[in-house]
Design an enzyme around this catalytic site. Structure first.
Site, PDB file in Angstrom:
ATOM      1  N   SER A   1       0.812  -1.213   0.000  1.00 38.94           N
ATOM      2  CA  SER A   1       0.000   0.000   0.000  1.00 38.94           C
ATOM      3  C   SER A   1       0.845   1.263   0.000  1.00 38.94           C
ATOM      4  O   SER A   1       0.448   2.274  -0.591  1.00 38.94           O
ATOM      5  CB  SER A   1      -0.942  -0.002   1.209  1.00 38.94           C
ATOM      6  OG  SER A   1      -1.854  -1.079   1.129  1.00 38.94           O
TER       7      SER A   1
ATOM      8  N   HIS B   1      -0.028   4.425   4.472  1.00 41.52           N
ATOM      9  CA  HIS B   1      -0.690   4.997   3.302  1.00 41.52           C
ATOM     10  C   HIS B   1      -0.313   6.460   3.140  1.00 41.52           C
ATOM     11  O   HIS B   1       0.063   6.919   2.049  1.00 41.52           O
ATOM     12  CB  HIS B   1      -2.209   4.883   3.449  1.00 41.52           C
ATOM     13  CG  HIS B   1      -2.700   3.472   3.408  1.00 41.52           C
ATOM     14  ND1 HIS B   1      -4.049   3.154   3.305  1.00 41.52           N
ATOM     15  CD2 HIS B   1      -2.056   2.287   3.464  1.00 41.52           C
ATOM     16  CE1 HIS B   1      -4.204   1.844   3.293  1.00 41.52           C
ATOM     17  NE2 HIS B   1      -3.001   1.295   3.401  1.00 41.52           N
TER      18      HIS B   1
END
Length: 389
Positions: free
Chosen positions: A253, A326
């Protein structure tokens, strides 16, 4: 005497015909040789000033005097528009006043000189920079690597009696996994991207990075996307290590969000070029315009992060999601993308912004590294073998 005169005229005619044939052959040869070089500049031709500078940088003025080069280029620009087209260049090169050594010198380095000149259409139109030369190989390679690692560990865990499901199956014993009690194994800050918590996690990241990464590679090429992806993965794990001191980390991610940040960076530095003819009635150009792109990527990143925040703090029993990874990955893609990605027409403020953003990324990395070394709230360090049988 009259007969001899006619013979001389016939001989002269044959010589003139032969010379004209050689000239025509030379013109055809020149056109075939130099047409590919001029074609990419279209009907507008090559800017005279840019061609003069590139020829000088290629060393032509070492064998042809600068004054003589200027004279030849002025003669080539017959219509006086400060641009040279193929026909004008060929007429200049095949002219009687151009010496053979000049013709060879100019012809020998012209290709390299023109190759360094960005066509006017590409200076104005961002879409013109999409091409498969070279093909986008990095995103395909890293996706295959993640699939192979997932299958290998799934089979290995199966032999241990542990099933890999849609949402479970990360090998906690793997030397690739980021673990807060084994931070001294520095490779884990990057290699965690190869592991995934179940096949849904893997598939979602694969779809995400292929949809975002392949278009980036078509414009900015694989080596730039490689650097941004890996630096985003690194920034994601560093941010995670600062905020989630006792939680392991897996998944790509950080790299995926770095691609979002890179897209936003490209929008910032190529705003005008992305809007080229976007309101001229073309649906494709409108959808690829800077405001539409920016809206899409902001909605995508904010929406996905919001879901992650909800699952992390409000959904009971859900797998913990590395939200800071993220955010760290996205910021890395933005900060590194501004100076690194292709900028069609780099302005002075954009160059300064690139240096500032690069310094911010380096300061962030340095802070996280010092934090990891000095903070005492991490779990006790595990010094056992990293690869238990």
């Amino acid at each position: 005497m009259p007969v001899a005169g006619r013979r001389e005229r016939r001989v002269g005619s044959r010589e003139e015909v032969a010379m004209e044939e050689r000239r025509s052959e030379l013109i055809r040869e020149m056109e075939d040789r130099f047409r590919p070089m001029f074609d990419k500049h279209g009907r507008q031709g090559v800017p005279l000033k840019d061609l003069r500078e590139e020829l000088e940088e290629e060393g032509l003025t070492e064998s042809i005097a600068p004054e003589r080069l200027d004279e030849l280029l002025r003669r080539a620009d017959q219509d006086g528009d400060n641009r040279i087209r193929l026909g004008e260049f060929v007429r200049m090169m095949t002219g009687d006043d151009v010496q053979e050594h000049e013709r060879k010198k100019i012809g020998g380095i012209l290709g390299a000189a023109i190759a360094n000149i960005v066509p006017q259409s590409m200076r104005e139109d961002f879409i013109a920079h999409y091409n498969c030369k070279p093909p986008p190989i990095f995103m395909i390679f890293i996706s295959i690597a993640e699939i192979v690692v997932f299958i290998v560990y799934a089979e290995e865990q199966k032999s241990r009696g542990v099933a890999t499901t849609a949402t479970t199956g990360v090998p906690l014993y793997s030397p690739l996994l980021y673990k807060p009690d084994r931070r001294y194994e520095a490779w884990r800050f990057v290699t965690y991207m190869l592991l995934h918590q179940g096949y849904i996690h893997l598939i979602s990241n694969l779809v995400f990075q292929l949809l975002l990464g392949l278009p980036l590679e078509l414009v900015h090429k694989f080596w730039r996307v490689f650097l941004i992806y890996v630096l985003g993965v690194l920034a994601g794990s560093l941010a995670h290590s600062v905020t989630d001191h006792s939680v392991s980390l897996c998944g790509a991610s950080g790299g995926c969000y770095a691609l979002i940040g890179a897209h936003i960076a490209s929008i910032i530095t190529n705003w005008k070029e992305m809007n080229y003819k976007c309101c001229d009635g073309s649906i494709v150009r409108f959808l690829l315009s800077a405001p539409v792109r920016l809206t899409v990527f902001l909605v995508l990143s904010i929406g996905d992060t919001s879901v992650a925040v909800y699952r992390r703090f409000f959904e009971e029993g859900a797998t913990k999601i590395g939200i800071s990874a993220h955010i760290g990955g996205m910021l890395a893609g933005l900060l590194v993308g501004i100076p690194l990605l292709k900028n069609v027409n780099e302005l002075t403020w954009e160059k300064r912004l690139g240096w500032v953003s690069l310094v911010i990324y380096l300061l962030f990395t340095a802070f996280c590294m010092f934090f990891n070394g000095l903070y005492t709230g991490y779990p006790e360090t595990d010094w056992t073998s990293c690869c238990p049988a």
